[in-house]
Design a protein around this motif. Structure first.
Motif, PDB file in Angstrom:
ATOM      1  N   SER A 110       0.809  -1.224   0.000  1.00 37.26           N
ATOM      2  CA  SER A 110       0.000   0.000   0.000  1.00 37.26           C
ATOM      3  C   SER A 110       0.838   1.268   0.000  1.00 37.26           C
ATOM      4  O   SER A 110       0.308   2.364  -0.171  1.00 37.26           O
ATOM      5  CB  SER A 110      -0.933   0.011   1.214  1.00 37.26           C
ATOM      6  N   GLU A 150      -7.556  -7.996  -3.543  1.00 37.45           N
ATOM      7  CA  GLU A 150      -6.914  -6.783  -3.044  1.00 37.45           C
ATOM      8  C   GLU A 150      -5.464  -6.707  -3.514  1.00 37.45           C
ATOM      9  O   GLU A 150      -4.958  -5.624  -3.814  1.00 37.45           O
ATOM     10  CB  GLU A 150      -6.982  -6.747  -1.517  1.00 37.45           C
ATOM     11  N   ALA A 154      -3.664  -3.697  -5.686  1.00 29.73           N
ATOM     12  CA  ALA A 154      -2.425  -3.054  -5.242  1.00 29.73           C
ATOM     13  C   ALA A 154      -1.336  -3.181  -6.299  1.00 29.73           C
ATOM     14  O   ALA A 154      -0.563  -2.243  -6.531  1.00 29.73           O
ATOM     15  CB  ALA A 154      -1.965  -3.676  -3.926  1.00 29.73           C
ATOM     16  N   ARG A 157      -1.940  -0.637  -8.999  1.00 26.15           N
ATOM     17  CA  ARG A 157      -1.634   0.709  -8.519  1.00 26.15           C
ATOM     18  C   ARG A 157      -0.125   0.960  -8.531  1.00 26.15           C
ATOM     19  O   ARG A 157       0.333   2.049  -8.887  1.00 26.15           O
ATOM     20  CB  ARG A 157      -2.205   0.879  -7.111  1.00 26.15           C
TER      21      ARG A 157
END
Length: 231
Positions: A110, A150, A154, A157
């Motif tokens: 993250s 998830e 990530a 991103r």
């Protein structure tokens, strides 16, 4: 020099024999966003552990085996003794241009700064590669319990700013090779044999100094730039 057939990247790999927290020896779990990968086993034995939305699998690897998997497959090489591979990578070595995401824990994924620091090989490269492997394994074991969607989010991103550069590499590599074949087929239909006058042989020397790769000591062969004559 002409590019490898189909714009493929090729490397030699001696899988790490470092023992991990779960008692197995091997490399760093990771995933590719747009590249398929193939293993040609040339020595030793082991397996590749994989995790997809279909679940976990452990595929044996023995000399003579050829195993491949598609983008979105988290994979971890396990070395049960002297495991050596020839690795074929889609898209002209794109994985060496960033198309790989380590399965670090969610707190690292993250934070782009934390991810880059964890992925970098600084100082003693062997020690850094081992720390990186151990951190990726920690996240991999957690992903086996859930959170794969998830992780995909990530991963995107982290890598989305590289997509334009990846597109250029794809265009100038595998797409160019496909279009060249199409042009040759069209020429043959008309009786034009001119491309047969340009047959040639190319050779790549095995890189002498291995790199500390994601899964082991890696010898990536250089990816030749496509010749304009191919278009």
């Amino acid at each position: 020099m002409t590019p490898l057939p189909g714009g493929v990247g090729i490397s030699g790999l001696a899988v790490y024999d470092w023992e991990a927290a779960d008692g197995l020896c091997g490399g760093s779990p990771h995933m590719h966003l747009v590249c398929s990968e193939a293993y040609v086993v040339i020595g030793g034995e082991g397996s590749v552990q994989t995790l997809t939305t279909s679940g976990f699998a452990d595929t044996p690897l023995r000399p003579g085996d050829v195993v491949w998997f598609t983008p979105g497959t988290i994979h971890r090489l396990v070395n049960a003794g002297g495991l050596r591979l020839v690795v074929l990578m889609q898209n002209s070595g794109l994985p060496e241009a960033g198309d790989a995401v380590f399965t670090f824990p969610a707190t690292v994924l993250s934070d782009p700064g934390a991810y880059q620091a964890a992925a970098a090989l600084t100082g003693d490269h062997a020690a850094a590669a081992r720390r990186r492997r151990d951190l990726a394994l920690e996240g991999f074991l957690a992903l086996r319990e859930g959170g794969l969607r998830e992780f995909h989010t990530a991963a995107h991103r982290l890598k989305r700013d590289l997509l334009d550069a990846w597109w250029i590499r794809w265009r100038d590599g595998p797409l160019a090779a496909t279009l060249a074949t199409g042009g040759q087929l069209a020429a043959l239909r008309t009786g034009d044999l001119s491309h047969l006058d340009h047959g040639q042989v190319s050779r790549l020397e095995c890189p002498e100094d291995p790199l500390f790769g994601m899964c082991g000591l890696l010898r990536p062969y250089p990816v030749p730039v496509p010749s304009k004559e191919l278009f």
